[in-house]
Design an enzyme around this catalytic site. Structure first.
Site, mmCIF file in Angstrom:
data_model
loop_
_atom_site.group_PDB
_atom_site.id
_atom_site.type_symbol
_atom_site.label_atom_id
_atom_site.label_comp_id
_atom_site.label_asym_id
_atom_site.label_seq_id
_atom_site.Cartn_x
_atom_site.Cartn_y
_atom_site.Cartn_z
ATOM 1 N N ARG A 28 126.189 66.469 99.131
ATOM 2 C CA ARG A 28 126.381 65.100 98.619
ATOM 3 C C ARG A 28 127.302 65.058 97.396
ATOM 4 O O ARG A 28 128.032 64.092 97.207
ATOM 5 C CB ARG A 28 125.010 64.482 98.275
ATOM 6 C CG ARG A 28 125.083 62.988 97.886
ATOM 7 C CD ARG A 28 123.679 62.404 97.759
ATOM 8 N NE ARG A 28 123.680 60.967 97.541
ATOM 9 C CZ ARG A 28 123.304 60.362 96.412
ATOM 10 N NH1 ARG A 28 122.870 61.074 95.387
ATOM 11 N NH2 ARG A 28 123.337 59.056 96.305
ATOM 12 N N ILE A 54 127.447 54.744 96.603
ATOM 13 C CA ILE A 54 126.947 55.698 97.600
ATOM 14 C C ILE A 54 125.443 55.430 97.652
ATOM 15 O O ILE A 54 124.769 55.401 96.618
ATOM 16 C CB ILE A 54 127.288 57.163 97.229
ATOM 17 C CG1 ILE A 54 126.682 58.155 98.233
ATOM 18 C CG2 ILE A 54 126.880 57.536 95.809
ATOM 19 C CD1 ILE A 54 127.210 59.599 98.083
ATOM 20 N N SER A 55 124.921 55.167 98.839
ATOM 21 C CA SER A 55 123.514 54.779 98.966
ATOM 22 C C SER A 55 122.584 55.878 98.454
ATOM 23 O O SER A 55 122.927 57.065 98.455
ATOM 24 C CB SER A 55 123.172 54.500 100.436
ATOM 25 O OG SER A 55 123.904 53.401 100.926
ATOM 26 N N GLN A 56 121.399 55.435 98.054
ATOM 27 C CA GLN A 56 120.351 56.365 97.620
ATOM 28 C C GLN A 56 119.968 57.264 98.795
ATOM 29 O O GLN A 56 119.846 56.772 99.928
ATOM 30 C CB GLN A 56 119.166 55.501 97.182
ATOM 31 C CG GLN A 56 118.024 56.256 96.593
ATOM 32 C CD GLN A 56 116.870 55.318 96.235
ATOM 33 O OE1 GLN A 56 117.064 54.115 96.052
ATOM 34 N NE2 GLN A 56 115.688 55.877 96.134
#
Ligand code: SAH
Length: 204
Positions: A28, A54-56
């Site tokens: 990530r 950026i999504s959790q």
């Protein structure tokens, strides 16, 4: 650090071992802007280019689990963003068609996929509200931005048996899953509150 992140997600209720393995595999930190790299394995959303996020990781895992991906599934993703969710889908051996409406992000992430050897079937610059009628139907569709309402086009581009996972709402979104039971019937499930950047419609 990725193993620890997977443990955090297990504690929050993620069960699918393939999804957890994908979280343990995809780096990530490489999908984030350099200023935030050091925080990449916290279970948090972070800013990326063009005022997006950026999504959790929990959200990524939760949505991916709902999609019930099998090898070779044809998946449409609306909101490429950093490409992290795309990479998770690729790790699950899905054929991914991903759409982004911010030119800067589209260019940046497309280049990044090439550099990293990630191979979505197509990375498209455009408005995901309309989906991809010419490439339909899809085994599943994931929307990674908050939709004020469910775009009808997306429902019609699902295979019978297919799943649409979409956060619906303005201030806050309810994660909603539609399973297409037949040409005309959809089963709807609501699965808790989340917060996303908005899904924007290009009106022309
Ligand atoms: N999956 C991404 C999430 C990025 S945030 C990640 O984890 O990095 C949501 C993204 O949806 C943003 O990049 C935003 O530009 C994009 N988006 C918003 N409305 C859209 C639309 N109508 N079509 C395609 N992309 C859209």
């Amino acid at each position: 650090m990725r193993n620890k992140l997977a443990d955090v997600l297990i504690a929050k209720g993620i069960k699918d071992t393939k999804v957890l393995d994908a979280i343990r595999t995809v780096p990530r930190h490489l999908f984030m802007d350099s200023g935030f790299e050091g925080h990449a394995y916290q279970d948090k959303a972070f800013p990326i280019a063009a005022d997006q996020t950026i999504s959790q990781p929990y959200t990524v895992a939760f949505q991916t689990e709902l999609l019930a991906i099998e090898q070779g599934h044809k998946v449409m993703e609306i909101g490429t963003g950093s490409g992290y969710q795309t990479a998770i889908l690729l790790q699950l051996k899905a054929k991914v068609y991903t759409i982004e409406r911010q030119l800067e992000l589209f260019k940046k992430t497309n280049l990044f996929f090439k550099k990293m050897g990630y191979r979505p079937k197509k990375v498209i610059f455009g408005d995901g509200y309309k989906g991809l009628p010419e490439l339909a139907p899809f085994d599943s569709i994931i929307v990674t931005a908050g939709a004020p309402e469910v775009p009808k086009a997306l429902m019609s581009q699902l295979k019978v048996g297919g799943r649409l996972v979409i956060p619906v709402g303005v201030e806050e979104q309810i994660m909603t899953m539609y399973i297409r039971k037949s040409e005309k019937e959809f089963e709807k499930k609501e699965l808790g509150a989340f917060r996303f950047v908005p899904l924007l419609e290009d009106k022309n």
